[in-house]
Design a protein around this motif. Structure first.
Motif, short mmCIF file in Angstrom:
data_model
loop_
_atom_site.label_atom_id
_atom_site.label_comp_id
_atom_site.label_asym_id
_atom_site.label_seq_id
_atom_site.Cartn_x
_atom_site.Cartn_y
_atom_site.Cartn_z
N LYS A 1 0.74 -1.24 -0.09
CA LYS A 1 -0.09 -0.01 -0.11
C LYS A 1 0.94 1.40 0.11
N LEU A 2 0.68 2.23 -1.14
CA LEU A 2 1.43 3.27 -0.96
C LEU A 2 0.85 4.24 -0.16
N LEU A 3 1.76 5.14 0.35
CA LEU A 3 1.45 6.17 1.41
C LEU A 3 1.54 7.45 0.79
N PRO A 4 0.51 8.14 0.57
CA PRO A 4 0.34 9.48 -0.25
C PRO A 4 0.90 10.57 0.70
N ALA A 5 2.16 10.38 1.16
CA ALA A 5 2.69 11.43 1.90
C ALA A 5 3.78 12.37 1.11
N ASP A 6 3.92 12.02 0.20
CA ASP A 6 5.09 12.89 -0.48
C ASP A 6 4.64 14.17 -1.42
N SER A 7 3.53 13.79 -2.24
CA SER A 7 3.25 15.04 -3.01
C SER A 7 1.82 14.80 -3.46
N LEU A 8 1.12 15.47 -3.92
CA LEU A 8 -0.14 15.48 -4.25
C LEU A 8 -0.23 14.34 -5.30
N ALA A 9 0.70 14.42 -6.16
CA ALA A 9 0.53 13.20 -7.27
C ALA A 9 0.48 12.11 -6.56
N SER B 1 6.90 6.65 -0.17
CA SER B 1 6.52 5.80 1.29
C SER B 1 5.58 4.82 0.94
N ARG B 2 5.51 3.85 1.81
CA ARG B 2 4.70 2.58 1.54
C ARG B 2 4.67 1.69 2.69
N ILE B 3 3.91 0.73 2.76
CA ILE B 3 3.84 -0.44 3.76
C ILE B 3 3.76 -1.67 2.70
N TYR B 4 4.56 -2.59 2.93
CA TYR B 4 4.60 -3.74 2.25
C TYR B 4 5.23 -4.77 3.13
N ASP C 1 4.18 -5.69 5.89
CA ASP C 1 4.48 -5.25 7.44
C ASP C 1 5.87 -4.36 7.59
N PHE C 2 6.47 -3.91 6.58
CA PHE C 2 7.55 -3.07 6.51
C PHE C 2 7.08 -1.80 5.96
N ILE C 3 7.17 -0.94 6.92
CA ILE C 3 7.03 0.67 6.60
C ILE C 3 8.05 1.45 6.16
N THR C 4 7.88 1.93 5.04
CA THR C 4 8.95 2.90 4.55
C THR C 4 8.63 4.33 4.34
N LEU C 5 9.22 5.23 4.95
CA LEU C 5 9.22 6.63 5.08
C LEU C 5 9.97 7.40 4.41
N ARG C 6 9.80 8.45 3.90
CA ARG C 6 10.87 9.46 3.02
C ARG C 6 11.20 10.47 4.28
N ASP C 7 10.46 10.49 5.30
CA ASP C 7 10.98 11.56 6.29
C ASP C 7 10.96 10.80 7.71
N GLY C 8 11.79 10.51 8.37
CA GLY C 8 11.55 9.68 9.63
C GLY C 8 11.41 10.91 10.83
N ARG C 9 11.64 12.06 10.48
CA ARG C 9 11.64 13.16 11.64
C ARG C 9 10.23 13.65 11.48
N ASN C 10 9.28 13.16 10.92
CA ASN C 10 8.01 13.75 10.63
C ASN C 10 7.06 13.13 11.63
N SER D 1 -6.41 0.87 4.88
CA SER D 1 -6.79 0.17 3.93
C SER D 1 -5.77 -1.40 4.02
N TYR D 2 -4.40 -0.73 4.20
CA TYR D 2 -3.48 -2.24 4.30
C TYR D 2 -3.76 -2.98 5.49
N LEU D 3 -4.46 -2.29 6.48
CA LEU D 3 -4.75 -3.13 7.70
C LEU D 3 -6.21 -3.65 7.87
N GLU D 4 -6.75 -3.72 6.43
CA GLU D 4 -8.06 -4.19 6.15
C GLU D 4 -8.95 -3.74 7.48
#
Length: 368
Positions: free
Chosen positions: A24-32, A198-201, A203-212, A305-308
């Motif tokens: 599941k992609l996380l829409p945290a980076d841009s409007l696109a 950023s995404r969840i795949y 059960d691995f969460i990938t973030l572009r900004d770990g400080r946010n 959605s990822y966690l159903e």
């Protein structure tokens, strides 16, 4: 009396993403990214939909072997609720010793929290030499806490030992504390990289900004709700397992082979379960965060959605309806039993009256 059956192992969260590789992609980076993720599709994106060869390769290579090398994200449901005011004061009192900086965000308390004696590092996370480039390889991980009013806490960047240590500290603020065997747990891992979305795949969460921490808060809301639902799923499963013989008995004998006291106890337990789930219905809805910070709503919905969560809540409601039907049947049986009891009293009284009338006739006849 036969020995009680051994308690079955807990199934944990009843979601397919625990066992199947889902993305599941996380829409945290841009409007696109928001438009791409919130396109109305309920079907999960798969590996061939991950943009970029590096992102796809990393998603395929991350597995169980990497879990001990990546920072943890662990959610616990330990109680019915927490004493939030007292817990907030607890964090405030540890600004120096644990470098906590508590913030109250609606029904959640957020704070960094360090057991090392130094302030938590601002992390873009921990490097896996074979996965991340040098630019994505920081030295330390920030330990952060998200405590939710409804008895769930999500810990980012803690080791297993420090998680247990914090849970012991948290125990004094718990209301309706759960037994150790009843505590629900959800475990994830995370890392940050600027190389892809950023995404969840798996059960691995990938973030572009770990400080946010606000992005983490939105994700933590969904994870906390998931672990709370896990508690309800276990309660419903246990209740159905304990009461499954009742319908079978009715099918075989035409009645409930239980005493009035046993029926009342089962009715009470089923009613309490329904009340607990219905009162927690607001917990399973979109949090206040989505109203106060609408830009975080797509992130929350993607994690949800990822966690159903929607599917699991729907299934949970269906199973609660089964319990409700059983509750209605027990109430009808109790009413029927009470009616039969009253009918027998009336019959006995009529029989006594007839017997007395017959005796009076006999006495009168004998006297003549």
């Amino acid at each position: 009396m036969s020995a009680p059956a051994a308690k079955p192992a807990k199934a944990g969260a009843q979601r397919s993403t625990k066992n199947a590789s889902k993305l599941k992609l996380l829409p945290a980076d841009s409007l696109a990214d928001v438009r791409a993720t919130e396109s109305g599709r309920d079907v999960y994106s798969q590996l061939d939909q991950i943009e970029g060869t590096t992102a796809r390769r990393d998603a395929e290579r991350l597995g169980k072997a990497h879990r001990k090398r990546l920072p943890r994200v662990t959610a616990f449901c330990t109680a019915g609720s927490y004493k939030m005011d007292s817990l907030f004061k607890f964090f405030q009192a540890r600004r120096t010793s644990h470098h906590s900086v508590p913030k109250r965000v609606d029904e959640c308390i957020y704070s960094p929290y360090s057991y090392t004696g130094g302030p938590p590092a601002e992390a873009d996370l921990l490097g896996l030499e074979d996965l991340l480039s040098d630019s994505d390889r920081p030295a330390h991980v920030m330990s952060e806490i998200f405590a939710f009013e409804y008895g769930c806490v999500v810990l980012w960047g803690f080791t297993e030992e420090l998680e247990k240590r914090f849970l012991r500290e948290l125990a004094r603020f718990e209301v309706e504390k759960l037994l150790d065997d009843d505590v629900e747990v959800e475990e994830f891992n995370y890392y940050t990289t600027t190389q892809y979305t950023s995404r969840i795949y798996n059960d691995f969460i990938t973030l572009r900004d770990g400080r946010n921490y606000m992005i983490k808060l939105a994700i933590s809301h969904a994870i906390a709700q998931s672990v709370k639902i896990s508690l309800f799923e276990e309660l419903v499963d246990a209740t159905i397992e304990d009461t499954k013989d009742i319908p079978q008995s009715v099918a075989e004998t035409g009645k409930v082979s239980m005493s009035r006291k046993q029926i009342m106890r089962n009715v009470g337990e089923l009613f309490i379960l329904r009340i607990n789930i219905n009162l927690s219905g607001s917990v399973l809805d979109s949090p206040e965060l989505c109203w106060s910070e609408p830009n975080l709503e797509p992130v929350y919905k993607a994690a949800r959605s990822y966690l159903e969560i929607s599917q699991r809540v729907s299934l949970l409601n269906q199973r609660v309806q089964v319990i409700s039907d059983l509750l209605s049947m027990l109430k009808e049986q109790m009413t029927h039993s009470q009616g039969e009891y009253l009918e027998w009293i009336v019959i006995i009284l009529i029989a006594l009256e007839i017997a007395i009338a017959v005796l009076n006739v006999i006495v009168d006849v004998s006297g003549e």
